[in-house]
Every structure is written in structure tokens, then in C-alpha cells.
Scaffold this motif. Structure first.
Motif, short mmCIF file in Angstrom:
data_model
loop_
_atom_site.label_atom_id
_atom_site.label_comp_id
_atom_site.label_asym_id
_atom_site.label_seq_id
_atom_site.Cartn_x
_atom_site.Cartn_y
_atom_site.Cartn_z
N GLU A 361 6.76 -2.50 1.69
CA GLU A 361 8.09 -2.10 2.16
C GLU A 361 8.33 -0.61 1.92
O GLU A 361 8.95 0.08 2.74
CB GLU A 361 9.17 -2.93 1.45
N LEU A 362 7.83 -0.11 0.81
CA LEU A 362 7.95 1.32 0.53
C LEU A 362 7.21 2.14 1.58
O LEU A 362 7.73 3.16 2.08
CB LEU A 362 7.39 1.63 -0.87
N LYS A 363 6.02 1.70 1.94
CA LYS A 363 5.21 2.44 2.93
C LYS A 363 5.90 2.45 4.28
O LYS A 363 5.89 3.46 5.00
CB LYS A 363 3.83 1.81 3.05
N LYS A 364 6.52 1.32 4.65
CA LYS A 364 7.20 1.25 5.94
C LYS A 364 8.36 2.23 6.03
O LYS A 364 8.72 2.69 7.11
CB LYS A 364 7.72 -0.17 6.18
N ARG A 365 8.94 2.56 4.90
CA ARG A 365 10.04 3.52 4.86
C ARG A 365 9.54 4.95 4.68
O ARG A 365 10.33 5.86 4.49
CB ARG A 365 11.00 3.17 3.72
N GLY A 366 8.23 5.10 4.71
CA GLY A 366 7.66 6.44 4.57
C GLY A 366 7.64 6.93 3.14
O GLY A 366 7.51 8.13 2.88
N LEU A 367 7.79 6.00 2.18
CA LEU A 367 7.78 6.36 0.77
C LEU A 367 6.41 6.06 0.17
O LEU A 367 5.65 5.22 0.67
CB LEU A 367 8.86 5.58 0.01
N CYS A 368 6.12 6.71 -0.92
CA CYS A 368 4.80 6.58 -1.55
C CYS A 368 4.78 5.41 -2.53
O CYS A 368 5.55 5.40 -3.49
CB CYS A 368 4.44 7.89 -2.24
N ALA A 369 3.90 4.45 -2.26
CA ALA A 369 3.69 3.36 -3.22
C ALA A 369 2.50 3.77 -4.09
O ALA A 369 1.37 3.36 -3.86
CB ALA A 369 3.42 2.05 -2.50
N ASP A 370 2.75 4.60 -5.06
CA ASP A 370 1.65 5.15 -5.86
C ASP A 370 1.28 4.22 -7.02
O ASP A 370 1.82 3.11 -7.16
CB ASP A 370 1.99 6.55 -6.37
N PHE A 371 0.39 4.71 -7.84
CA PHE A 371 -0.14 3.91 -8.95
C PHE A 371 0.97 3.44 -9.89
O PHE A 371 0.95 2.31 -10.38
CB PHE A 371 -1.17 4.74 -9.71
N SER A 372 1.95 4.30 -10.14
CA SER A 372 3.02 3.94 -11.09
C SER A 372 3.81 2.73 -10.60
O SER A 372 4.29 1.92 -11.41
CB SER A 372 3.95 5.13 -11.32
N VAL A 373 3.97 2.59 -9.27
CA VAL A 373 4.69 1.45 -8.71
C VAL A 373 3.91 0.17 -8.99
O VAL A 373 4.45 -0.82 -9.51
CB VAL A 373 4.92 1.62 -7.19
N TYR A 374 2.63 0.18 -8.63
CA TYR A 374 1.78 -1.01 -8.85
C TYR A 374 1.73 -1.37 -10.34
O TYR A 374 1.83 -2.54 -10.71
CB TYR A 374 0.36 -0.74 -8.34
#
Length: 581
Positions: A361-374
Motif C-alpha cells: 500500500e505504501l508503494k502504491k502511494r509512491g512512498l518508500c517501504a524501506d527496511f525499517s518498515v518491514y
């Protein structure tokens, strides 16, 4: 004889003073006069020279300081400081005082009393002691600061308001609320007149202790004395009222603040928002947010955090995620706690699958789903016991070419052990070994916070981690400080283990003891405790400690503490009989 000695000393003082006034100080070195000067003689010289010129007295003092084999006493320092203070050379006096403040036991009652008795003048002494209170308070040496204050009180010296403020502030920050009230009332008794800063400190102490009634009394007292509250006063009181759930009272204070011409800032609005969100009153929280934006203020990390927590509290996860996305778009990084609230919300709805969709969902909004999110999502799933979903998320993470760190792997391993997936947990720890990852003290603390209540699982995890060499030396140090960690993993296992298993665990625990520097007493206690655990299978335990000496066992207090009877030879201690400590 005494009179003759005093005459000699008087002649010496006047002779040295004459040389000092002429400026020919090197002559003192040639005649070796300096080496024979006592503290009392020097005090007399500095005092007499200061009558002519305080600057000259200080210059001579500084020259004496520079001599390589000449040591000025604490008494001489105090005399020079006193002379400078008396002549209102405050900067020079404070500079000298700073050199001796933290040494020579200056705050001890006997030393301080001797120094004060040598110059019994109230005004300079009040000034010097006030500086000392400020220095100790700022250095968080509260006991020393209070000791100086008590000495002032005993001598009827009035501390300066700035010193009172610094002392009360240090006490309040240390959460010593009872001491703050006591010192405050003692200050009033000796004549201190509280100012705005003193009242602010006391209201802050009320905030720390959660005493809203007392804070309001201070607030009213301020106004009764004609002291106008400032932004800090209002913010502290509003934060306290919100903390106590008194939202309407807090809103009333905020309106009064505006009427007084004081403009609310981000802290004012955040306190109100936090209070409403904490109670789940999201309608009022949104109203305050609107006012905040209209006032031209920008939402910060604390504003977003309060709203996400509030929406998760009322199980409105859609709005919670909207605020999360807004926060990310503002360039702010959410903390682990923020992701935890969202994960907890979905787990309460029995919908952990929704957690797995968050990175997408973050990627679809153009946001970065980086390592800290996971990592944040994965850690919380592990904490919640959702190990299958945590492993799925870990697979997604690896598919994105993200490598796990020691925190990720250790959380997964703990969760797998807790879920009975021992083989999977062991494989994860083996991956850590291959990746050269190690468990640091910070990770050790995180794991204890997440899985501390599952002690049996912790025991298994740490046993395997130690066996595989995944523990850094600093963690061993932490472990020994908590070594009463029921002998870390030990007591429950060894008593029921087979011969091979308990010998292996015993070897692991011995590794811990050897990895760190621990006191001799602790080493002996450690080995005795082990002996008590395995006594059914080990008739005695011989431990080689080359540094043990006979004199260690001649200390009665040591032997009483251990309650042991033992025999000692050159390099070994044989524990024959013992009782539980």
C-alpha cells in the motif's frame, strides 16, 4: 616563643608584600622564600596586596599557580575567591571556584565549615555558596547541592534566587518531588522571594508527580503575587491537566492564555491533542488540529503519533493508516511504536493478512517501504506470536533484496522457539552465523522487553545463541549483571537434564563467566551456585582459579556471606559442604 614566631611571620609577610608590590617576584625564587610560605602566610599576603590592588593580588596568585613545584592549598584558593567576590570581580572569582568545585571534597561539611570560618563575612559567602549550589545542581550532584544549601540555612545565609531555581530544577528533573516541596518551603522560611522561574519549576515538579491540584494552587499564587504566567507556565499546566484526563479544564486554560495575549505554540496544541486522543475523543482532537493548522503551525512527529495512537485505540485503522501515510509524505519517520499500534489493531480484528499488505500500500502511494518498515512490522508480529505471518513478511522482505539484521533474525528465532518451531529457529540462528551477525546489548534489551515473560523460551534461545557464538562480549557483561537471571537459563534445566545435557549447559555457563571480568567473590558464588544445582550428580565441583589466594578465605565477612566450608590448595577450590544463601 609564640609571640616571637608571630613577629617573624609578620616580618616575612611585609617583606614579601613589598617585593610583590615592586613586581620583582623572581627574587622570591632566588631567596627560596616561596617554598617556605604556608597557607596562612599566603592568605595574609594576598589580603594585604588586595588592599592596594585586587588585580595585583590575583596576578601574584596566578604566578604562584604556574610554579612547577609549588602547590596552592584549598584554603588559599578560597581566600583568593573570597577577595575577588568582595571586590565584585565576579567573573574571575567564578573561574577560580570552578577549578576546585569538583575536587578536594569541597562539599563535605568539615571542609566547608573550615573554609567559611576562615572568612566569616555573610555577603561574599552567600554569593560563593550560591555559585556552588548552581554548579552542583547543573552537574546533577543533588546531594552536594542540598548539603551546601543546608549549610547556608544553618549560617543564616540567603541563597540567590538563581541558585534556588537551579537547585529546585535539578530536584524536579530527578523526580524527587517530596524533596522539592521540602526545599521550596525551607527557601521561603529563610527569606527567598519566588519569581516566575521558581514558580515554573514548581509547576513542572507538579507535572512530574501528577499533582494537578497543587499546580493550580501555584498558578493562582503566582497571579496573587502579581507574577504574570508565561508560555512555559501555561504549557506545563495544560500538559498536566491533559495527562490527568481533565480536558475541559485544559481547554479553559488555553482560552485564558489567548485572552492574556500569549499565543499557543506547537507544544500547547500537541498537549491538547494528546489528551483527547488518549481518551479516544477523536472529534475534539481533530477540532484542535484544525485550529492548530489555522494558526499557521505545522504538524510534527508528536502530533502524528498522537493521532495514530488515538485512531488505533478506537479501532479506526483506515484513518490511522491515512495519518501514517500523511506522516511519511511529510518526510517524518514513524517509530516502532506507531507500527506496533497498527499491527495490534489488525490482530485484534483477527486480520493479520492486512499487515502484510502495508508495504504494498505504501508503494502504491509512491512512498518508500524501506527496511525499517518491514523490520517494525515483523518485530510486532513476532511479539504477538504470529510467527507464520512474520515468516511470510520475512520472505517478502528477502524478495525485495533486503537482508535481515541481527534484530530481525533474533526476533524470528525467539518467536519460532515460542511457537515450538525449534528446527526453523535453529536454521535462523545458523543464518545469523553465516551472515556474521551478533547480538548486541541493545538487541538483548529489546528481546527481553518483547519476550521476557516467556522465560522458558528465553532460556532455550540464549542457550543456542551462546553455543553458536552469537553473543558479543558486552552482552555477557549485561548477562552477569542480571546473573541472578536465575543463573541465566540454568536452574530449571540442570536439575532435570540428563548427564550429557547438564554437562553441556554447565560448560556454556562457564563460558559466560570466563567471557567477562567479574569479581572474585562473584566467581566463587557462581561456582557454588552451580554446585548446588548439580549436587545430585556431582558430589563435588573442583574449579581452577589461578588468582585465588589463601587470604581471600581469611575474610570472615566473605565466608559468612557464602556460608561455605571449603578446603583450599594452591590453585583449586573444592566445595564440600554448602547451604543455600
Amino acid at each position: 616563643m609564640a609571640i616571637s614566631q608571630r613577629k617573624v611571620e609578620t616580618r616575612l609577610v611585609h617583606s614579601v608584600c613589598a617585593i610583590v608590590l615592586k613586581g620583582n617576584w623572581v627574587q622570591l625564587l632566588r631567596s627560596q622564600v616561596v617554598s617556605g610560605l604556608t597557607s596562612s602566610t599566603l592568605d595574609h599576603i594576598l589580603t594585604l596586596v588586595s588592599f592596594r590592588s585586587c588585580f595585583l593580588s590575583l596576578s601574584f596568585f596566578t604566578w604562584l599557580q604556574s610554579l612547577p613545584h609549588f602547590q596552592l592549598s584549598l584554603q588559599t584558593y578560597w581566600t583568593m575567591i573570597h577577595l575577588l567576590t568582595k571586590r565584585k570581580k565576579f567573573n574571575s572569582a567564578k573561574e577560580l571556584l570552578e577549578r576546585i568545585t569538583f575536587k578536594d571534597s569541597l562539599a563535605s561539611p568539615s571542609v566547608l565549615s573550615t573554609l567559611l570560618n576562615s572568612h566569616d563575612e555573610p555577603v561574599p559567602n552567600s554569593q560563593i555558596l550560591s555559585w556552588l549550589v548552581i554548579s552542583y545542581a547543573r552537574s546533577r550532584m543533588i546531594d552536594d547541592a542540598v548539603r551546601i544549601f543546608e549549610e547556608m540555612k544553618a549560617r543564616r545565609l540567603t541563597p540567590h534566587v538563581h541558585a534556588c531555581s537551579a537547585l529546585l530544577s535539578a530536584i524536579a528533573k530527578a523526580r524527587l518531588t517530596d524533596m522539592a516541596w521540602k526545599v521550596y518551603h525551607e527557601m521561603l522560611r529563610i527569606g527567598m522571594v519566588p519569581n516566575l522561574h521558581i514558580f515554573n519549576v514548581m509547576i513542572h515538579a507538579c507535572y512530574k508527580s501528577g499533582d494537578a491540584e497543587k499546580a493550580e494552587n501555584f498558578f493562582n499564587e503566582m497571579e496573587g503575587k502579581g507574577i504574570r504566567p508565561d508560555l512555559y507556565t501555561y504549557n506545563t499546566l495544560i500538559a498536566l491537566l491533559c495527562k490527568k484526563g481533565m480536558h475541559y479544564e485544559a481547554l479553559g486554560i488555553q482560552e485564558r492564555m489567548v485572552r492574556e495575549g500569549i499565543k499557543p505554540d506547537i507544544i500547547t496544541y500537541n498537549s491538547l491533542i494528546y489528551g483527547y486522543c488518549r481518551e479516544g475523543d477523536m472529534g475534539f482532537a481533530c477540532t484542535v488540529r484544525t485550529k492548530m493548522v489555522e494558526a499557521g503551525l505545522i504538524l510534527d512527529q508528536f502530533t502524528y503519533k498522537a493521532f495514530i495512537h488515538g485512531f488505533c485505540k478506537v479501532q479506526d485503522l483506515i484513518k490511522a493508516k491515512e495519518v501514517l501515510y500523511e506522516m511519511l509524505e511529510a518526510g517524518l519517520r514513524p517509530s516502532y511504536a506507531i507500527y506496533s499500534w497498527i499491527v495490534d489493531g489488525y490482530c485484534k480484528e483477527n486480520n493479520p493478512e492486512a499487515v502484510l499488505r502495508i508495504p504494498e500500500e505504501l508503494k502504491k502511494r509512491g512512498l518508500c517501504a524501506d527496511f525499517s518498515v518491514y523490520r517494525s512490522l515483523l518485530r510486532r508480529l513476532c511479539k504477538r506470536g504470529m510467527v507464520d505471518y512474520a515468516l511470510k513478511l520475512f520472505s517478502c522482505m528477502k524478495a525485495m533484496h533486503m537482508s535481515g539484521d541481527a534484530l530481525v533474525y533474533s526476533n524470528l528465532a525467539c518467536a519460532c522457539f515460542a511457537a515450538g518451531k525449534s528446527t526453523m529457529a535453529t536454521e535462523i540462528l545458523d543464518e545469523m552465523v553465516k551472515s556474521h551477525l551478533r547480538i548486541t546489548p541493545k538487541i538483548y534489551s529489546c528481546l527481553n522487553a518483547s519476550f521476557g515473560e516467556v522465560s522458558w523460551m528465553q532460556n532455550i534461545f540464549w542457550t543456542h545463541s551462546i553455543e553458536k557464538g552469537l553473543i558479543t562480549k558486552n552482552v555477557y557483561k549485561v548477562m552477569t549483571s542480571v546473573f541472578e537471571v536465575d543463573m541465566l537459563l540454568l536452574t530449571g534445566f540442570l536439575s532435570a537434564a540428563e548427564d550429557g545435557t547438564y554437562r553441556q549447559l554447565l560448560a556454556i555457563l562457564s563460558t559466560i563467566a570466563l567471557q567477562v571480568e567479574i569479581t572474585l567473590k562473584f566467581k566463587v558464588w557462581y561456582m557454588v551456585k552451580l554446585s548446588m544445582t548439580v549436587d545430585k550428580k556431582f558430589h563435588c565441583l573442583n574449579v581452577s582459579f589461578g588468582e585465588l589466594k589463601m587470604e581471600h578465605f581469611s575474610d570472615p565477612q566473605f565466608l559468612v556471606h557464602l556460608q561455605l566450608s571449603m578446603t583450599v590448595d594452591k590453585n583449586s577450590v573444592e566445595v564440600k559442604n554448602f547451604t543455600a544463601i
